[in-house]
Design a protein around this motif. Structure first.
Motif, PDB file in Angstrom:
ATOM      1  N   ARG A 237     -72.150  52.249   1.072  1.00  0.00           N
ATOM      2  CA  ARG A 237     -70.853  52.311   0.415  1.00  0.00           C
ATOM      3  C   ARG A 237     -70.813  52.972  -1.004  1.00  0.00           C
ATOM      4  O   ARG A 237     -70.062  53.544  -1.222  1.00  0.00           O
ATOM      5  CB  ARG A 237     -69.891  51.175   0.755  1.00  0.00           C
ATOM      6  N   ALA A 238     -71.352  52.161  -1.793  1.00  0.00           N
ATOM      7  CA  ALA A 238     -71.515  52.412  -3.162  1.00  0.00           C
ATOM      8  C   ALA A 238     -71.839  53.864  -3.419  1.00  0.00           C
ATOM      9  O   ALA A 238     -71.386  54.369  -4.536  1.00  0.00           O
ATOM     10  CB  ALA A 238     -72.519  51.366  -4.159  1.00  0.00           C
ATOM     11  N   PHE A 239     -73.095  54.349  -2.971  1.00  0.00           N
ATOM     12  CA  PHE A 239     -73.331  55.582  -3.065  1.00  0.00           C
ATOM     13  C   PHE A 239     -72.518  56.433  -2.700  1.00  0.00           C
ATOM     14  O   PHE A 239     -72.138  57.665  -3.488  1.00  0.00           O
ATOM     15  CB  PHE A 239     -74.697  55.875  -2.609  1.00  0.00           C
ATOM     16  N   ARG A 240     -71.814  56.488  -1.591  1.00  0.00           N
ATOM     17  CA  ARG A 240     -70.625  57.259  -0.724  1.00  0.00           C
ATOM     18  C   ARG A 240     -69.588  57.195  -1.967  1.00  0.00           C
ATOM     19  O   ARG A 240     -69.181  58.155  -2.406  1.00  0.00           O
ATOM     20  CB  ARG A 240     -70.409  56.829   0.321  1.00  0.00           C
ATOM     21  N   ASP A 241     -69.164  56.007  -2.176  1.00  0.00           N
ATOM     22  CA  ASP A 241     -68.020  56.043  -3.232  1.00  0.00           C
ATOM     23  C   ASP A 241     -68.168  56.719  -4.531  1.00  0.00           C
ATOM     24  O   ASP A 241     -67.309  57.290  -5.099  1.00  0.00           O
ATOM     25  CB  ASP A 241     -67.683  54.713  -3.469  1.00  0.00           C
ATOM     26  N   ALA A 242     -69.540  56.790  -4.875  1.00  0.00           N
ATOM     27  CA  ALA A 242     -69.769  57.370  -6.169  1.00  0.00           C
ATOM     28  C   ALA A 242     -70.099  59.023  -5.970  1.00  0.00           C
ATOM     29  O   ALA A 242     -70.199  59.707  -6.966  1.00  0.00           O
ATOM     30  CB  ALA A 242     -71.134  56.806  -6.973  1.00  0.00           C
ATOM     31  N   GLY A 243     -70.020  59.179  -4.766  1.00  0.00           N
ATOM     32  CA  GLY A 243     -70.231  60.889  -4.638  1.00  0.00           C
ATOM     33  C   GLY A 243     -71.493  61.375  -4.593  1.00  0.00           C
ATOM     34  O   GLY A 243     -71.864  62.494  -4.727  1.00  0.00           O
ATOM     35  N   ILE A 244     -72.598  60.301  -4.469  1.00  0.00           N
ATOM     36  CA  ILE A 244     -74.247  60.679  -4.613  1.00  0.00           C
ATOM     37  C   ILE A 244     -74.695  60.255  -3.533  1.00  0.00           C
ATOM     38  O   ILE A 244     -76.098  59.881  -3.483  1.00  0.00           O
ATOM     39  CB  ILE A 244     -74.618  60.080  -6.004  1.00  0.00           C
ATOM     40  N   LEU A 245     -74.267  60.214  -2.215  1.00  0.00           N
ATOM     41  CA  LEU A 245     -74.876  59.705  -1.064  1.00  0.00           C
ATOM     42  C   LEU A 245     -76.067  60.624  -0.649  1.00  0.00           C
ATOM     43  O   LEU A 245     -76.855  60.094  -0.054  1.00  0.00           O
ATOM     44  CB  LEU A 245     -73.899  59.648   0.146  1.00  0.00           C
ATOM     45  N   ASP A 246     -75.936  61.896  -0.972  1.00  0.00           N
ATOM     46  CA  ASP A 246     -77.087  62.803  -0.904  1.00  0.00           C
ATOM     47  C   ASP A 246     -78.407  62.274  -1.538  1.00  0.00           C
ATOM     48  O   ASP A 246     -79.634  62.783  -0.977  1.00  0.00           O
ATOM     49  CB  ASP A 246     -76.512  64.058  -1.239  1.00  0.00           C
TER      50      ASP A 246
END
Length: 259
Positions: A237-246
């Motif tokens: 969730r934290a990486f998704r929310d930051a826009g860096i899930l990739d």
């Protein structure tokens, strides 16, 4: 007897807890080995065993120990594994605790490993910036991170570090990091610093990835022990929310991620 896992040109394998195997440039490194089954250590309780057994990585060339003070970073089987390795690199205080054969590296000190690889110890802080220090001046205890450089790649392993300021200093020293191995389970112990985090939280791990400019992030030390409060779901969730899930490596524990 279990045969060692085949070597990778560049690979990362999360074993569980803080333990990660890294293959690069013909060198196999294992970080903070923990191979005990579920065990109650008193202040710390291990609730899940490793995804692969010690024999699967017994051909390791180098073991990196961020600190030898806590069972969740070096349990009984992990200590035996570390002491049996051809080389054991750690911080100076932990080298004294571990005894003959352990090499202590001070912050920013480097050593060559294998053919063309270098390991550099980097500062780490095992708790909040205003945390009470011990007699030697360390928050909680002496801890080190490591930077591995080989084959044109730079890998940063934080160890149990909670400080974004120190992570920024690593970025300043080495430039952009290709691969980051972040201990990010938001470890908390009620008796320590009023239960404040002793390692990166999920949100601070996503911030660290951005500070480092890392294109590939392996998150460790978020499963297997009862005192982790941020697990894989919080990290995602934290990486998704930051826009860096990739950037987040979602390879299951016990399987190689090829960098």
């Amino acid at each position: 007897m279990t045969e060692p896992l085949p070597r990778q040109a560049l690979g990362f394998l999360v074993v569980g807890g803080p333990t990660v195997a890294i293959d690069i440039a013909g060198v196999r490194l294992v970080i903070d080995p923990t191979f005990d089954p579920p065990t109650d250590f008193g202040a710390l309780r291990k609730i899940r065993g490793p995804a692969v057994d010690a024999q699967s990585l017994a051909d390791a060339d180098v073991v990196l120990v961020s600190h030898a003070d806590h069972a969740d970073n070096l349990d009984v089987a992990g200590r035996a594994f570390a002491l049996a390795a051809p080389r054991l690199l750690t911080n100076p205080g932990s080298a004294r605790r571990l005894g003959a054969g352990a090499e202590g590296l001070a912050p920013w000190e480097s050593t060559a490993v294998g053919d063309g690889a270098t390991v550099t110890a980097v500062p780490a802080q095992h708790g909040p910036a205003d945390g009470e220090t011990d007699a030697a001046g360390f928050v909680n205890c002496e801890v080190t991170g490591f930077v591995i450089q080989a084959a044109g790649s730079t890998i940063y392993c934080t160890g149990d570090n909670a400080s974004l300021e120190l992570i920024a200093r690593v970025r300043e020293r080495f430039g952009s990091i290709d691969h980051a191995v972040l201990n990010a389970g938001r470890a908390t112990v009620p008796a320590k610093f009023a239960g404040r985090p002793l390692s990166l939280s999920a949100e601070r791990a996503s911030a660290a990835a951005q500070v480092l400019g890392a294109r590939h992030v392996v998150v460790a030390h978020q499963t297997g022990w009862e005192h982790f409060t941020d697990g894989p779901g919080a990290t995602l969730r934290a990486f998704r929310d930051a826009g860096i899930l990739d950037r987040l490596d979602r390879t299951p524990e016990g399987e190689w991620s090829l960098g």
